[in-house]
Design an enzyme around this catalytic site. Sequence first.
Site, short mmCIF file in Angstrom:
data_model
loop_
_atom_site.label_atom_id
_atom_site.label_comp_id
_atom_site.label_asym_id
_atom_site.label_seq_id
_atom_site.Cartn_x
_atom_site.Cartn_y
_atom_site.Cartn_z
N GLY A 130 14.76 -10.25 -28.41
CA GLY A 130 16.01 -10.64 -29.07
C GLY A 130 16.47 -9.52 -29.97
O GLY A 130 17.15 -8.59 -29.54
N SER A 131 16.02 -9.55 -31.25
CA SER A 131 16.37 -8.48 -32.18
C SER A 131 15.84 -7.14 -31.71
O SER A 131 16.49 -6.11 -31.85
CB SER A 131 15.82 -8.81 -33.57
OG SER A 131 16.55 -9.87 -34.15
N GLU A 364 25.13 -11.48 -31.89
CA GLU A 364 25.56 -10.06 -31.96
C GLU A 364 24.83 -9.33 -33.09
O GLU A 364 25.38 -8.45 -33.75
CB GLU A 364 27.08 -9.95 -32.04
CG GLU A 364 27.70 -10.54 -30.77
CD GLU A 364 29.06 -10.04 -30.39
OE1 GLU A 364 29.43 -8.94 -30.82
OE2 GLU A 364 29.74 -10.74 -29.61
N1 COS Z 1 25.80 3.86 -30.88
C1 COS Z 1 25.28 4.76 -30.01
N2 COS Z 1 23.95 4.98 -29.86
C2 COS Z 1 23.12 4.24 -30.63
C3 COS Z 1 23.58 3.28 -31.55
C4 COS Z 1 24.98 3.10 -31.67
N3 COS Z 1 25.48 2.22 -32.52
N4 COS Z 1 22.53 2.70 -32.15
C5 COS Z 1 21.42 3.28 -31.64
N5 COS Z 1 21.80 4.21 -30.70
C6 COS Z 1 20.91 5.10 -29.96
C7 COS Z 1 20.02 5.88 -30.90
O1 COS Z 1 20.68 7.06 -31.34
C8 COS Z 1 18.82 6.17 -30.05
O2 COS Z 1 19.11 7.26 -29.20
P1 COS Z 1 18.11 8.56 -29.15
O3 COS Z 1 16.81 8.01 -28.65
O4 COS Z 1 18.77 9.49 -28.19
O5 COS Z 1 18.02 9.06 -30.54
C9 COS Z 1 18.71 4.94 -29.15
O6 COS Z 1 20.01 4.33 -29.16
C10 COS Z 1 17.68 3.96 -29.66
O7 COS Z 1 18.05 3.59 -30.99
P2 COS Z 1 16.98 3.12 -32.06
O8 COS Z 1 15.84 4.06 -32.06
O9 COS Z 1 17.70 2.89 -33.33
O10 COS Z 1 16.50 1.72 -31.41
P3 COS Z 1 15.53 0.61 -31.99
O11 COS Z 1 14.78 0.04 -30.86
O12 COS Z 1 14.75 1.13 -33.14
O13 COS Z 1 16.46 -0.59 -32.56
C11 COS Z 1 18.27 -2.01 -33.17
C12 COS Z 1 17.76 -0.64 -32.71
C13 COS Z 1 17.23 -2.87 -33.87
C14 COS Z 1 19.40 -1.71 -34.14
C15 COS Z 1 18.80 -2.72 -31.90
O14 COS Z 1 17.72 -3.10 -31.08
C16 COS Z 1 19.66 -3.93 -32.19
O15 COS Z 1 20.84 -3.80 -32.49
N6 COS Z 1 19.07 -5.14 -32.07
C17 COS Z 1 19.82 -6.37 -32.14
C18 COS Z 1 20.32 -6.71 -30.78
C19 COS Z 1 21.46 -7.67 -30.85
O16 COS Z 1 22.41 -7.50 -31.59
N7 COS Z 1 21.36 -8.69 -30.05
C20 COS Z 1 22.35 -9.70 -30.04
C21 COS Z 1 22.50 -10.21 -28.68
S1 COS Z 1 23.64 -9.38 -27.76
S2 COS Z 1 25.23 -10.51 -28.04
#
Ligand code: COS
Length: 384
Positions: A130-131, A364
């Site tokens: 999920g998250s 989201e």
């Molecule tokens: N725009 C473009 N690229 C992005 C980005 C954004 N907003 N956010 C992250 N990325 C990229 C990062 O730059 C990274 O790329 P590189 O490996 O080339 O550096 C890659 O994506 C992975 O990002 P990150 O390392 O930050 O990923 P994590 O797994 O640590 O986690 C979170 C990121 C927790 C923020 C993400 O998993 C998230 O948003 N989780 C919630 C999901 C959600 O909203 N679910 C709701 C259901 S969908 S309706």
Amino acid sequence: MIRDQETLNVLLDTLSRFVRERLVPAENEVAETDLIPADIVAEMRDIGLFGLCIPEEYGGLGLTMEEEVLVAFEIARTSPAFRSLIGTNNGIGSQGLIVDGTEEQKRYYLPKLASGELIASFALTEPGSGSDAASLRTSARRDGDHYVINGTKRFITNAPEAGVFTVMARTNPDIKGAGGISAFIVEKGTPGLHIGKTDKKMGQKGAHTSDVIFEDCRVPAVNIIGGKEGVGFKTAMKVLDKGRLHIAAICVGAAERMLDDALRYAIERQQFGKPIADFQLIQAMLADSKAEIYAARSMVLDAARRRDNKEDISTEASCCKLFASEMCGRVADRAVQIHGGAGYVSEYSIERFYRDVRLFRIYEGTTQIQQLVIARNMIRNAQQ
Ligand code: COS
């Protein structure tokens, strides 16, 4: 950057009238039947609501982000279920194609989404992911000129109605995190694609979610978004940046509606020989709500303008989603309190809104995920 104030005003007026005259009177029916009446769906199509944010060259209205949030403020002044039906076509269901799709993919799918002929859905969340979206396990294995998808997606909005899904799946099992994920377009009716039973939710009756199950589902290789493996997680994150700002705008509109209802009730309801609106403890709840809504509205408009100016608004979108969804929850709580016992019975719409808006702090990206995104971006920027 509002492009044409006059056209926008006509759209906002039309929408405001449609919400007041058609949607608000249908709220109870939708809540009771868990269904949006077909004639209302048809009217939503006629007004162009399915294609608000799809570029004009693909049949949509091509609203700027600032125009989109102004529209969202209006449409959120009624049950969130109505917004949810058009939300995926304008937002998370189509944005993957818009930001990263090939020209061919855009030409084929976007006009059908803009007209509402097809409903789009966004399939990221899974039972175990999920998250921590990057840990997703749905796999897509290349087999000749196809990919074979296996896995389960959970809580997928509009899945029961959808004609097309944006599906995030792992194409490289050796890369455990984000880099192994790709995004696909999968059409309804593809053998091996099954829709689970509709979830029974706390609120938002009329908006449907369900599991989407892939069992050896063969998808043409040309359906990988942008034609590139390994960038699907980034596509999903870009989609969510915009989606979070949109949801924040929806929180503002819903809070405005709840406060209007609470204010009207406070003026009409008499206790101790006068309207309860005359009591300062009630006034404090009204005033705090008004101030917080104003703050959220201003934040959302500022972030929307920045996005239209091509600034990276990942941090601002998360700030807006965090503040506006929590604000909306506080306003819902105060609005119930102002209604007293009447706020706890379904005769008054605040009882339904209280349940409906609870989701805003979760989907989201939860409030806690927004905190994480904001803080991470702050730390990264400080270290650059
Ligand atoms: N725009 C473009 N690229 C992005 C980005 C954004 N907003 N956010 C992250 N990325 C990229 C990062 O730059 C990274 O790329 P590189 O490996 O080339 O550096 C890659 O994506 C992975 O990002 P990150 O390392 O930050 O990923 P994590 O797994 O640590 O986690 C979170 C990121 C927790 C923020 C993400 O998993 C998230 O948003 N989780 C919630 C999901 C959600 O909203 N679910 C709701 C259901 S969908 S309706």
